[in-house]
Design a protein around this motif. Structure first.
Motif, PDB file in Angstrom:
ATOM      1  N   ASN A   1       0.831  -1.211   0.000  1.00  0.00           N
ATOM      2  CA  ASN A   1       0.000   0.000   0.000  1.00  0.00           C
ATOM      3  C   ASN A   1       0.866   1.261   0.000  1.00  0.00           C
ATOM      4  O   ASN A   1       0.528   2.246  -0.656  1.00  0.00           O
ATOM      5  N   ARG A   2       1.950   1.214   0.740  1.00  0.00           N
ATOM      6  CA  ARG A   2       2.860   2.365   0.781  1.00  0.00           C
ATOM      7  C   ARG A   2       3.389   2.666  -0.618  1.00  0.00           C
ATOM      8  O   ARG A   2       3.421   3.819  -1.052  1.00  0.00           O
ATOM      9  N   MET A   3       3.751   1.626  -1.348  1.00  0.00           N
ATOM     10  CA  MET A   3       4.245   1.819  -2.716  1.00  0.00           C
ATOM     11  C   MET A   3       3.133   2.326  -3.637  1.00  0.00           C
ATOM     12  O   MET A   3       3.370   3.181  -4.498  1.00  0.00           O
ATOM     13  N   LEU A   4       1.925   1.796  -3.448  1.00  0.00           N
ATOM     14  CA  LEU A   4       0.796   2.271  -4.244  1.00  0.00           C
ATOM     15  C   LEU A   4       0.544   3.759  -4.005  1.00  0.00           C
ATOM     16  O   LEU A   4       0.318   4.527  -4.946  1.00  0.00           O
ATOM     17  N   ILE A   5       0.578   4.157  -2.747  1.00  0.00           N
ATOM     18  CA  ILE A   5       0.340   5.558  -2.393  1.00  0.00           C
ATOM     19  C   ILE A   5       1.412   6.456  -3.012  1.00  0.00           C
ATOM     20  O   ILE A   5       1.103   7.548  -3.506  1.00  0.00           O
ATOM     21  N   GLN A   6       2.662   6.002  -2.990  1.00  0.00           N
ATOM     22  CA  GLN A   6       3.725   6.787  -3.613  1.00  0.00           C
ATOM     23  C   GLN A   6       3.472   6.957  -5.107  1.00  0.00           C
ATOM     24  O   GLN A   6       3.639   8.050  -5.663  1.00  0.00           O
ATOM     25  N   GLU A   7       3.067   5.879  -5.768  1.00  0.00           N
ATOM     26  CA  GLU A   7       2.790   5.964  -7.199  1.00  0.00           C
ATOM     27  C   GLU A   7       1.593   6.868  -7.482  1.00  0.00           C
ATOM     28  O   GLU A   7       1.606   7.670  -8.424  1.00  0.00           O
ATOM     29  N   ILE A   8       0.555   6.753  -6.654  1.00  0.00           N
ATOM     30  CA  ILE A   8      -0.614   7.614  -6.812  1.00  0.00           C
ATOM     31  C   ILE A   8      -0.207   9.081  -6.679  1.00  0.00           C
ATOM     32  O   ILE A   8      -0.620   9.943  -7.473  1.00  0.00           O
ATOM     33  N   LYS A   9       0.622   9.366  -5.695  1.00  0.00           N
ATOM     34  CA  LYS A   9       1.079  10.738  -5.464  1.00  0.00           C
ATOM     35  C   LYS A   9       1.877  11.249  -6.667  1.00  0.00           C
ATOM     36  O   LYS A   9       1.668  12.378  -7.127  1.00  0.00           O
ATOM     37  N   GLN A  10       2.777  10.427  -7.191  1.00  0.00           N
ATOM     38  CA  GLN A  10       3.571  10.832  -8.352  1.00  0.00           C
ATOM     39  C   GLN A  10       2.678  11.098  -9.565  1.00  0.00           C
ATOM     40  O   GLN A  10       2.871  12.080 -10.289  1.00  0.00           O
ATOM     41  N   ASN A  11       1.697  10.203  -9.775  1.00  0.00           N
ATOM     42  CA  ASN A  11       0.781  10.392 -10.899  1.00  0.00           C
ATOM     43  C   ASN A  11      -0.025  11.674 -10.737  1.00  0.00           C
ATOM     44  O   ASN A  11      -0.266  12.389 -11.703  1.00  0.00           O
ATOM     45  N   GLN A  12      -0.436  11.948  -9.523  1.00  0.00           N
ATOM     46  CA  GLN A  12      -1.227  13.158  -9.254  1.00  0.00           C
ATOM     47  C   GLN A  12      -0.395  14.408  -9.509  1.00  0.00           C
ATOM     48  O   GLN A  12      -0.860  15.371 -10.111  1.00  0.00           O
ATOM     49  N   GLU A  13       0.856  14.366  -9.051  1.00  0.00           N
ATOM     50  CA  GLU A  13       1.739  15.523  -9.227  1.00  0.00           C
ATOM     51  C   GLU A  13       2.080  15.768 -10.689  1.00  0.00           C
ATOM     52  O   GLU A  13       2.239  16.916 -11.110  1.00  0.00           O
ATOM     53  N   SER A  14       2.196  14.678 -11.470  1.00  0.00           N
ATOM     54  CA  SER A  14       2.537  14.837 -12.887  1.00  0.00           C
ATOM     55  C   SER A  14       1.379  15.449 -13.666  1.00  0.00           C
ATOM     56  O   SER A  14       1.601  16.182 -14.633  1.00  0.00           O
ATOM     57  N   GLY A  15       0.165  15.154 -13.270  1.00  0.00           N
ATOM     58  CA  GLY A  15      -0.999  15.711 -13.934  1.00  0.00           C
ATOM     59  C   GLY A  15      -1.266  15.147 -15.314  1.00  0.00           C
ATOM     60  O   GLY A  15      -2.169  15.606 -16.009  1.00  0.00           O
ATOM     61  N   GLU A  16      -0.512  14.157 -15.740  1.00  0.00           N
ATOM     62  CA  GLU A  16      -0.716  13.543 -17.056  1.00  0.00           C
ATOM     63  C   GLU A  16      -1.984  12.694 -17.034  1.00  0.00           C
ATOM     64  O   GLU A  16      -2.279  12.013 -16.053  1.00  0.00           O
ATOM     65  N   ALA A  17      -2.707  12.720 -18.136  1.00  0.00           N
ATOM     66  CA  ALA A  17      -3.979  11.996 -18.220  1.00  0.00           C
ATOM     67  C   ALA A  17      -3.790  10.497 -17.991  1.00  0.00           C
ATOM     68  O   ALA A  17      -4.576   9.863 -17.282  1.00  0.00           O
ATOM     69  N   GLY A  18      -2.751   9.936 -18.556  1.00  0.00           N
ATOM     70  CA  GLY A  18      -2.499   8.492 -18.388  1.00  0.00           C
ATOM     71  C   GLY A  18      -2.250   8.122 -16.942  1.00  0.00           C
ATOM     72  O   GLY A  18      -2.748   7.107 -16.445  1.00  0.00           O
ATOM     73  N   GLY A  19      -1.469   8.940 -16.254  1.00  0.00           N
ATOM     74  CA  GLY A  19      -1.178   8.683 -14.842  1.00  0.00           C
ATOM     75  C   GLY A  19      -2.407   8.841 -13.971  1.00  0.00           C
ATOM     76  O   GLY A  19      -2.629   8.063 -13.036  1.00  0.00           O
ATOM     77  N   LEU A  20      -3.212   9.857 -14.307  1.00  0.00           N
ATOM     78  CA  LEU A  20      -4.430  10.075 -13.529  1.00  0.00           C
ATOM     79  C   LEU A  20      -5.424   8.937 -13.749  1.00  0.00           C
ATOM     80  O   LEU A  20      -6.100   8.507 -12.802  1.00  0.00           O
TER      81      LEU A  20
END
Length: 116
Positions: A41-60
């Motif tokens: 879960n910690r790794m998932l949260i880190q990835e979610i945070k990175q995707n959110q910060e990038s703002g790219e449609a694919g990541g979101l």
């Protein structure tokens, strides 16, 4: 947790002897599973945070799946803790009648009344 089994299918001991070793192993196994899920879960949260910060449609869009996985993992942890709680309660309940009988034999369950 059906048919008297404990966490991970282990039998719930009714106190003392070799059963305590199995109970400890079941607890360790459960806590190991929980720790593994929480690390994931910690790794998932880190990835979610990175995707959110990038703002790219694919990541979101990927965050939708990651958040669903995170939610499922949290439910799994809650289930493991629930099973663990039930196993401990059942084990304690099995041990209490014998303890109460021993206390009764020793007079420990008698209430003393204040003098009137």
């Amino acid at each position: 947790m059906e048919n008297g089994s404990g966490v991970g299918g282990e039998a719930v001991p009714n106190g003392g002897g070799a059963g305590n070793g199995k109970a400890v192993q079941a607890l360790e196994r459960c806590f190991g599973q929980v720790q593994g899920i929480l690390e994931h879960n910690r790794m998932l949260i880190q990835e979610i945070k990175q995707n959110q910060e990038s703002g790219e449609a694919g990541g979101l869009n990927r965050n939708v799946a990651l958040i669903r996985e995170l939610n499922s993992n949290i439910a799994r942890v809650a289930s493991l803790y629930s099973d663990l709680s039930a196993a401990v309660a059942k084990s304690l309940a099995k041990g209490f009648p014998a303890a109460r009988a021993a206390d009764a034999a020793n007079g420990y369950n008698k209430r003393s009344r204040p003098p009137q």
